[in-house]
Design a protein around this motif. Sequence first.
Motif, PDB file in Angstrom:
ATOM      1  N   PRO A  85      49.617  40.003  50.475  1.00  0.00           N
ATOM      2  CA  PRO A  85      49.355  38.623  50.906  1.00  0.00           C
ATOM      3  C   PRO A  85      49.657  38.480  52.395  1.00  0.00           C
ATOM      4  N   MET A 104      45.191  34.315  51.965  1.00  0.00           N
ATOM      5  CA  MET A 104      44.385  35.534  52.075  1.00  0.00           C
ATOM      6  C   MET A 104      45.279  36.738  51.763  1.00  0.00           C
ATOM      7  N   VAL A 147      38.110  33.292  44.352  1.00  0.00           N
ATOM      8  CA  VAL A 147      38.480  34.377  45.271  1.00  0.00           C
ATOM      9  C   VAL A 147      37.218  35.099  45.747  1.00  0.00           C
ATOM     10  N   ILE A 207      44.555  34.418  44.425  1.00  0.00           N
ATOM     11  CA  ILE A 207      44.923  35.597  45.231  1.00  0.00           C
ATOM     12  C   ILE A 207      46.020  36.400  44.526  1.00  0.00           C
ATOM     13  N   CYS A 225      45.396  40.225  43.490  1.00  0.00           N
ATOM     14  CA  CYS A 225      46.235  41.310  44.029  1.00  0.00           C
ATOM     15  C   CYS A 225      46.724  42.227  42.908  1.00  0.00           C
ATOM     16  N   SER A 283      40.057  36.159  50.230  1.00  0.00           N
ATOM     17  CA  SER A 283      40.417  34.771  50.502  1.00  0.00           C
ATOM     18  C   SER A 283      40.312  33.969  49.228  1.00  0.00           C
ATOM     19  N   CYS A 338      36.901  40.557  42.747  1.00  0.00           N
ATOM     20  CA  CYS A 338      36.829  39.159  43.213  1.00  0.00           C
ATOM     21  C   CYS A 338      35.927  38.319  42.296  1.00  0.00           C
ATOM     22  N   ALA A 351      42.530  29.826  53.234  1.00  0.00           N
ATOM     23  CA  ALA A 351      41.513  30.797  52.829  1.00  0.00           C
ATOM     24  C   ALA A 351      40.345  30.771  53.813  1.00  0.00           C
TER      25      ALA A 351
END
Length: 289
Positions: A185, A127, A148, A168, A172, A162, A142, A191
């Motif tokens: 993170p 996550m 994700v 992830i 990010c 998640s 997402c 997740a």
Amino acid sequence: MKAYVFPGQGAQFTGMGKDLYDSSAQAKAYFDQANEILGFDIAKIMFEGSAEELKETKVTQPAVFIHSVVSALVQDSFHPDMVAGHSLGEFSALVANKTLGFEDALKLVSQRALAMQRACEMNPSTMAAILGLDDHIVEEICATVNGVVAANYNCPSQLVISGTNEGIAIACEKMKEAGAKRALPLPVGGAFHSPLMEPAREELAAAIEATNFSNPICPVYQNFDAQAHSDVAEIKKNLILQLTAPVRWTQSVQQMVADGALDFIECGPGKVLQGLVKKIHKEAEVSSL
């Protein structure tokens, strides 16, 4: 109206609950009962264990649950008008409003923790906390990254995502490019609140269906849809769906305020929820037991 709110995983600390145990015979009885139900001395780990020991899956969720529930139940003045819990905290809330008994709820929390651990081992995942972006932008990003999803709507401009480790990492980078202040993170085992928890959801569903639920003394605002529920069948269904769906905390607090909540009292370790409530509704009165 008084709203009692209950924290989730991550709020634990060494020494949690020791003051309750030492000052209340009723609290001591709950801790002793918990040791018996779980088959190990969780009270000793809560009072004296290291941060590493408290982070163990079989310990963390029951420990936060026990501290939260006992801190509420030993208060003579505990008369909730409404309750809500963040993720794991929803089980604490359901004991507080008498939907679940302490023993049944602790067994479910323990089973939930172990089922989530097994799901994490099946699907390596993680996550990340996204700070400083509007929810809809996070959701849009997402949607462009396979595997994700938005997982925790904690407060405006603070959303946890998640997914798979690779997903992830990609998400990010995209969040930072879109202007996120942080895309961080988190040190978690998997997740949570995503479709990757499906094996745990199936396991927990069987346990919930086999557990006795009673009519609550006040509504619970559930993570799944951020609405007030008093119907046992709906409460069960939403509790099962919670594992693979996002925690709608922002929306839950907004709904509680709309329904007349003025005072938010956090029951359990830490003060995380008080901070989130203030960010969601600046005029709210917040405190802890």
